[in-house]
Write a protein that holds these residues in place. Structure first.
Motif, short mmCIF file in Angstrom:
data_model
loop_
_atom_site.label_atom_id
_atom_site.label_comp_id
_atom_site.label_asym_id
_atom_site.label_seq_id
_atom_site.Cartn_x
_atom_site.Cartn_y
_atom_site.Cartn_z
N ARG A 43 9.06 1.50 9.07
CA ARG A 43 7.91 2.30 7.99
C ARG A 43 7.78 3.57 8.78
O ARG A 43 7.87 3.74 9.98
CB ARG A 43 6.64 1.79 8.72
CG ARG A 43 6.55 0.28 7.64
CD ARG A 43 5.04 -0.31 7.80
NE ARG A 43 4.18 0.62 7.08
CZ ARG A 43 3.18 0.54 7.10
NH1 ARG A 43 2.39 -0.43 7.61
NH2 ARG A 43 2.08 1.25 6.75
N PRO A 70 2.46 -3.37 4.81
CA PRO A 70 1.47 -2.41 4.16
C PRO A 70 0.61 -3.07 3.55
O PRO A 70 0.81 -3.93 2.78
CB PRO A 70 2.56 -1.46 3.43
CG PRO A 70 3.73 -1.48 4.11
CD PRO A 70 3.81 -2.91 4.49
N GLU A 71 -0.66 -2.43 3.25
CA GLU A 71 -1.80 -2.87 2.65
C GLU A 71 -1.36 -2.95 0.94
O GLU A 71 -0.78 -2.05 0.46
CB GLU A 71 -3.15 -2.35 2.85
CG GLU A 71 -4.19 -2.76 2.10
CD GLU A 71 -5.45 -2.05 2.34
OE1 GLU A 71 -6.38 -2.11 1.64
OE2 GLU A 71 -5.64 -1.48 3.41
N GLY A 72 -1.55 -4.27 0.32
CA GLY A 72 -1.42 -4.22 -0.99
C GLY A 72 -0.06 -4.16 -1.54
O GLY A 72 0.45 -4.08 -2.70
N ARG A 78 6.86 -9.06 1.10
CA ARG A 78 6.04 -9.52 2.03
C ARG A 78 6.99 -10.25 3.13
O ARG A 78 6.62 -10.36 4.47
CB ARG A 78 4.83 -10.58 1.71
CG ARG A 78 3.75 -9.95 1.12
CD ARG A 78 2.60 -10.61 0.90
NE ARG A 78 1.37 -9.68 0.08
CZ ARG A 78 0.55 -9.03 0.81
NH1 ARG A 78 0.52 -9.06 1.87
NH2 ARG A 78 -0.20 -8.45 -0.04
N THR A 107 2.54 4.30 -1.39
CA THR A 107 1.46 4.72 -1.76
C THR A 107 1.65 5.17 -3.38
O THR A 107 2.72 5.39 -3.79
CB THR A 107 0.91 6.11 -1.18
OG1 THR A 107 1.86 7.06 -1.39
CG2 THR A 107 0.45 5.90 0.18
#
Length: 147
Positions: A43, A70-72, A78, A107
């Motif tokens: 990351r 990371p979120e979402g 995962r 994003t």
């Protein structure tokens, strides 16, 4: 003896990288990941510079993001191991470009559009008249593929 050249000019560094990687990650801040040959995801927030050896090897100076999923993120990602800054404040690393398999952005990019802009937005599909397409472009053998 191998000699190294440090390159900090964003345009020059961008030119050394695949198109998307250079345009989006060099000198800009974001939430990115580099999928490595090990299967891990590194990351990072930006590519700051590149080092090119006299033998053609390219190393990238990157600014690390926090480790972890990371979120979402999609379920398929995962199971990956997400590497990042090993401790708070240790955010600089050097990566061998030869070890990078893919680059991803974590994003959602929103495309800005001016009201007077007459260009076709990315989300619109271009309607191609299939009757004028070359046979090899529509499935070979001169037959149109069903829609």
């Amino acid at each position: 003896m191998v000699t190294w050249t440090r390159i900090t000019d964003p345009e020059t560094v961008s030119g050394m990288l695949p198109a998307w990687l250079g345009r989006r990650m060099v000198g800009l801040r974001g939430a990115f990941g580099l999928l490595l040959t090990t299967g891990d995801v590194l990351r990072l927030t930006s590519i700051a510079a590149a080092h090119q050896s006299s033998e053609g090897l390219v190393l990238l100076d990157v600014l690390l993001d926090d480790a972890g999923v990371p979120e979402g993120i999609d379920l398929a990602w995962r199971s990956k191991h997400f590497l990042g800054s090993p401790i708070q404040g240790a955010s600089v690393a050097t990566v061998n470009l030869a070890q990078v398999v893919a680059a991803v952005e974590f994003t959602v990019a929103e495309m800005a559009q001016n009201p007077g802009d007459e260009t076709v937005p990315f989300s619109d599909e271009v309607d191609v008249d299939r009757s004028e397409a070359a046979p090899e472009a529509v499935g070979g053998g001169g037959q149109l593929l069903p829609s």
